[in-house]
Design an enzyme around this catalytic site. Structure first.
Site, PDB file in Angstrom:
ATOM      1  N   ASP A  29       0.969  -6.135  77.843  1.00 34.49           N
ATOM      2  CA  ASP A  29       0.725  -7.377  78.582  1.00 34.49           C
ATOM      3  C   ASP A  29      -0.537  -7.204  79.433  1.00 34.49           C
ATOM      4  O   ASP A  29      -0.710  -6.184  80.112  1.00 34.49           O
ATOM      5  CB  ASP A  29       1.931  -7.688  79.472  1.00 34.49           C
ATOM      6  N   ILE A  30      -1.396  -8.204  79.399  1.00 36.33           N
ATOM      7  CA  ILE A  30      -2.689  -8.114  80.095  1.00 36.33           C
ATOM      8  C   ILE A  30      -2.524  -8.098  81.617  1.00 36.33           C
ATOM      9  O   ILE A  30      -3.399  -7.612  82.339  1.00 36.33           O
ATOM     10  CB  ILE A  30      -3.610  -9.275  79.645  1.00 36.33           C
ATOM     11  N   ASN A  85      11.227 -15.783  77.386  1.00 39.10           N
ATOM     12  CA  ASN A  85      11.184 -17.100  78.014  1.00 39.10           C
ATOM     13  C   ASN A  85      11.109 -18.224  76.981  1.00 39.10           C
ATOM     14  O   ASN A  85      10.473 -18.077  75.936  1.00 39.10           O
ATOM     15  CB  ASN A  85       9.971 -17.187  78.951  1.00 39.10           C
ATOM     16  N   GLN A  90       8.182 -20.682  79.519  1.00 41.13           N
ATOM     17  CA  GLN A  90       7.312 -19.973  78.569  1.00 41.13           C
ATOM     18  C   GLN A  90       5.875 -20.442  78.723  1.00 41.13           C
ATOM     19  O   GLN A  90       5.579 -21.615  78.501  1.00 41.13           O
ATOM     20  CB  GLN A  90       7.814 -20.243  77.145  1.00 41.13           C
ATOM     21  N   GLU A  91       5.006 -19.488  79.090  1.00 41.00           N
ATOM     22  CA  GLU A  91       3.597 -19.846  79.301  1.00 41.00           C
ATOM     23  C   GLU A  91       2.851 -19.869  77.959  1.00 41.00           C
ATOM     24  O   GLU A  91       2.110 -20.806  77.680  1.00 41.00           O
ATOM     25  CB  GLU A  91       3.000 -18.790  80.249  1.00 41.00           C
ATOM     26  N   HIS A  96       7.733 -14.441  72.018  1.00 38.27           N
ATOM     27  CA  HIS A  96       7.491 -13.037  72.377  1.00 38.27           C
ATOM     28  C   HIS A  96       8.609 -12.503  73.248  1.00 38.27           C
ATOM     29  O   HIS A  96       9.237 -13.244  73.999  1.00 38.27           O
ATOM     30  CB  HIS A  96       6.144 -12.861  73.102  1.00 38.27           C
ATOM     31  N   HIS A  98       9.388  -9.631  76.168  1.00 44.14           N
ATOM     32  CA  HIS A  98       8.808  -8.698  77.144  1.00 44.14           C
ATOM     33  C   HIS A  98       9.737  -7.487  77.266  1.00 44.14           C
ATOM     34  O   HIS A  98      10.943  -7.666  77.464  1.00 44.14           O
ATOM     35  CB  HIS A  98       8.766  -9.317  78.545  1.00 44.14           C
TER      36      HIS A  98
HETATM   37  P1  5GP Z   1       5.539 -15.970  79.123  1.00 45.83           P
HETATM   38  O1  5GP Z   1       5.622 -16.572  80.496  1.00 45.83           O
HETATM   39  O2  5GP Z   1       4.998 -16.943  78.108  1.00 45.83           O
HETATM   40  O3  5GP Z   1       6.853 -15.360  78.695  1.00 45.83           O
HETATM   41  O4  5GP Z   1       4.560 -14.751  79.253  1.00 45.83           O
HETATM   42  C1  5GP Z   1       3.288 -14.706  78.698  1.00 45.83           C
HETATM   43  C2  5GP Z   1       2.731 -13.342  78.988  1.00 45.83           C
HETATM   44  O5  5GP Z   1       1.556 -13.190  78.225  1.00 45.83           O
HETATM   45  C3  5GP Z   1       2.355 -13.104  80.463  1.00 45.83           C
HETATM   46  O6  5GP Z   1       3.073 -11.978  80.951  1.00 45.83           O
HETATM   47  C4  5GP Z   1       0.841 -12.856  80.410  1.00 45.83           C
HETATM   48  O7  5GP Z   1       0.411 -11.862  81.312  1.00 45.83           O
HETATM   49  C5  5GP Z   1       0.619 -12.431  78.974  1.00 45.83           C
HETATM   50  N1  5GP Z   1      -0.715 -12.785  78.464  1.00 45.83           N
HETATM   51  C6  5GP Z   1      -1.363 -13.970  78.632  1.00 45.83           C
HETATM   52  N2  5GP Z   1      -2.564 -13.932  78.025  1.00 45.83           N
HETATM   53  C7  5GP Z   1      -2.669 -12.712  77.450  1.00 45.83           C
HETATM   54  C8  5GP Z   1      -3.702 -12.080  76.666  1.00 45.83           C
HETATM   55  O8  5GP Z   1      -4.761 -12.644  76.371  1.00 45.83           O
HETATM   56  N3  5GP Z   1      -3.464 -10.808  76.266  1.00 45.83           N
HETATM   57  C9  5GP Z   1      -2.304 -10.151  76.559  1.00 45.83           C
HETATM   58  N4  5GP Z   1      -2.188  -8.890  76.121  1.00 45.83           N
HETATM   59  N5  5GP Z   1      -1.320 -10.713  77.286  1.00 45.83           N
HETATM   60  C10 5GP Z   1      -1.494 -11.979  77.724  1.00 45.83           C
END
Ligand code: 5GP
Ligand code: ZN
Length: 121
Positions: A29-30, A85, A90-91, A96, A98
């Site tokens: 995760d970035i 999420n 979910q962003e 995915h 985590h």
């Molecule tokens: P969500 O809220 O959708 O479950 O989490 C998305 C995750 O993707 C976040 O933890 C965010 O830091 C990670 N993320 C967003 N953009 C990137 C990216 O360009 N590269 C990587 N490796 N992770 C990302």
């Protein structure tokens, strides 16, 4: 399709990949919550948990078990949280999982290249 994780799956956008096969990709995760915060995605685009076919779900969870073992061995965590999420939580709208290690003693975050090196050497 304009999807960030499809682009990562297709290597159009770089990521610190820890493991991949024909079905999944596991990368750091970035913006990690802790050292070793890993994301596991299917290479094919699905949005939510119930969009995915049974075989792919099974494979994703088998790889999740393997990645949990890898994180335990290489990073010696004290606990591990699994988060997935859906909906407004979910962003990134590409399915995915985590895997988020927990350490009793708070450690400073190491760089992604450093963690990738530890997990892949
Ligand atoms: P969500 O809220 O959708 O479950 O989490 C998305 C995750 O993707 C976040 O933890 C965010 O830091 C990670 N993320 C967003 N953009 C990137 C990216 O360009 N590269 C990587 N490796 N992770 C990302
Ligand atoms: Zn996608």
């Amino acid at each position: 399709m304009d999807c960030l994780f499809c682009k990562i799956a297709e290597q159009e956008i770089p990521a610190h990949t820890i493991f991949e096969d024909e079905v999944v990709k596991c990368f750091l995760d970035i913006n990690p919550d802790s050292n070793g915060h890993l994301l596991i995605i299917p290479k094919k685009h699905f949005v939510e948990l119930d969009d995915i076919d049974e075989n792919t779900v099974l494979h994703i969870f088998q790889i999740s078990q393997q990645m949990k073992k890898l994180l335990a061995t290489k990073l010696n965590y004290d606990g591990l949280k699994i988060v997935q999420n859906n909906g407004v939580l979910q962003e990134v709208k590409h399915f995915h999982i985590h895997l988020i290690p927990y350490y009793k003693e708070e450690k400073p975050l190491q760089s992604l290249p450093e963690i990738a090196e530890i997990l892949t050497k």
